[in-house]
Write a protein that holds these residues in place. Structure first.
Motif, PDB file in Angstrom:
ATOM      1  N   LEU A   1       5.495  -0.315   2.388  1.00  0.00           N
ATOM      2  CA  LEU A   1       5.230   0.304   1.099  1.00  0.00           C
ATOM      3  C   LEU A   1       4.026   1.238   1.181  1.00  0.00           C
ATOM      4  CD1 LEU A   1       5.718   0.521  -1.979  1.00  0.00           C
ATOM      5  CD2 LEU A   1       4.277  -1.520  -2.233  1.00  0.00           C
ATOM      6  N   ALA A   2       2.979   0.807   1.850  1.00  0.00           N
ATOM      7  CA  ALA A   2       1.775   1.629   1.991  1.00  0.00           C
ATOM      8  C   ALA A   2       2.094   2.942   2.707  1.00  0.00           C
ATOM      9  CB  ALA A   2       0.690   0.863   2.739  1.00  0.00           C
TER      10      ALA A   2
ATOM     11  N   VAL B   1       3.854   5.209   0.274  1.00  0.00           N
ATOM     12  CA  VAL B   1       2.900   5.786  -0.683  1.00  0.00           C
ATOM     13  C   VAL B   1       2.179   6.959  -0.029  1.00  0.00           C
ATOM     14  CG1 VAL B   1       0.753   5.339  -1.942  1.00  0.00           C
ATOM     15  CG2 VAL B   1       2.652   3.710  -2.088  1.00  0.00           C
ATOM     16  N   GLN B   2       1.792   6.793   1.216  1.00  0.00           N
ATOM     17  CA  GLN B   2       1.164   7.906   1.935  1.00  0.00           C
ATOM     18  C   GLN B   2       2.115   9.096   2.024  1.00  0.00           C
ATOM     19  OE1 GLN B   2       0.050   5.853   5.589  1.00  0.00           O
ATOM     20  NE2 GLN B   2      -2.113   6.159   5.046  1.00  0.00           N
TER      21      GLN B   2
ATOM     22  N   MET C   1       4.434   9.856  -0.094  1.00  0.00           N
ATOM     23  CA  MET C   1       4.513  10.449  -1.436  1.00  0.00           C
ATOM     24  C   MET C   1       3.274  11.295  -1.740  1.00  0.00           C
ATOM     25  SD  MET C   1       7.473   9.620  -2.545  1.00  0.00           S
ATOM     26  CE  MET C   1       7.277  10.194  -4.226  1.00  0.00           C
ATOM     27  N   GLU C   2       2.153  10.952  -1.119  1.00  0.00           N
ATOM     28  CA  GLU C   2       0.914  11.697  -1.322  1.00  0.00           C
ATOM     29  C   GLU C   2       0.742  12.824  -0.308  1.00  0.00           C
ATOM     30  OE1 GLU C   2      -0.910  11.381  -4.031  1.00  0.00           O
ATOM     31  OE2 GLU C   2       0.532   9.837  -4.654  1.00  0.00           O
TER      32      GLU C   2
ATOM     33  N   GLN D   1      11.083   9.188  -1.533  1.00  0.00           N
ATOM     34  CA  GLN D   1      11.231   8.691  -2.909  1.00  0.00           C
ATOM     35  C   GLN D   1      12.252   7.556  -2.968  1.00  0.00           C
ATOM     36  OE1 GLN D   1       9.498   9.777  -5.770  1.00  0.00           O
ATOM     37  NE2 GLN D   1      10.475   8.063  -6.814  1.00  0.00           N
TER      38      GLN D   1
ATOM     39  N   LEU E   1      10.870   4.572  -1.186  1.00  0.00           N
ATOM     40  CA  LEU E   1       9.819   3.938  -1.987  1.00  0.00           C
ATOM     41  C   LEU E   1      10.440   3.012  -3.031  1.00  0.00           C
ATOM     42  CD1 LEU E   1       6.788   3.726  -2.798  1.00  0.00           C
ATOM     43  CD2 LEU E   1       7.232   5.623  -4.359  1.00  0.00           C
TER      44      LEU E   1
ATOM     45  N   LEU F   1       9.728  -0.982  -3.113  1.00  0.00           N
ATOM     46  CA  LEU F   1       9.165  -1.646  -4.290  1.00  0.00           C
ATOM     47  C   LEU F   1      10.067  -2.792  -4.740  1.00  0.00           C
ATOM     48  CD1 LEU F   1       7.838   1.426  -6.275  1.00  0.00           C
ATOM     49  CD2 LEU F   1       6.453  -0.498  -5.458  1.00  0.00           C
TER      50      LEU F   1
END
Length: 111
Positions: A46-47, A50-51, A53-54, A63, A66, A70
């Motif tokens: 997950l981390a 997130v990276q 997505m950023e 997406q 992710l 989740l």
């Protein structure tokens, strides 16, 4: 839409299916500790998403992945709650109430 208890029961059905598969493939189902370690791995995945997505990791279809991760993490939390006899719905309600009261008190003190 399903309510929380229906989601938790579905999560448990999936856990039982995994246990059957684990037993067939490895001679036994995962222990509670192994389920928790699997969750830790999912949080790591997950981390990374997130990276992505950023914009600091390149992961195709981040997406969708992710959303999947989740949901996988939620499944793990629901499964661990069942394995450790925690009423997750009640614990969530209690914890959110405590957090709300604490945050509201801090905000009021700062005014």
């Amino acid at each position: 839409m399903s309510d929380f208890n229906e989601l938790a029961e579905r999560a448990w059905r999936v856990r039982r299916l995994y246990a059957e598969l684990e037993t067939r493939n490895h001679g036994r189902a995962w222990t509670r500790e192994e389920v928790a370690l699997g969750f830790v791995g999912d949080v790591g995945d997950l981390a990374k998403l997130v990276q992505a997505m950023e914009g600091v990791r390149a992961i195709p279809e981040a997406q969708a992945k992710l959303a999947h991760e989740l949901a996988d993490c939620l499944w793990s939390v629901m499964t661990l709650a069942r394995l450790y006899d925690v009423d997750l719905k009640a614990a969530f309600e209690t914890t959110m109430g405590e957090l709300e009261r604490g945050i509201e008190a801090r905000l009021a003190a700062d005014r």
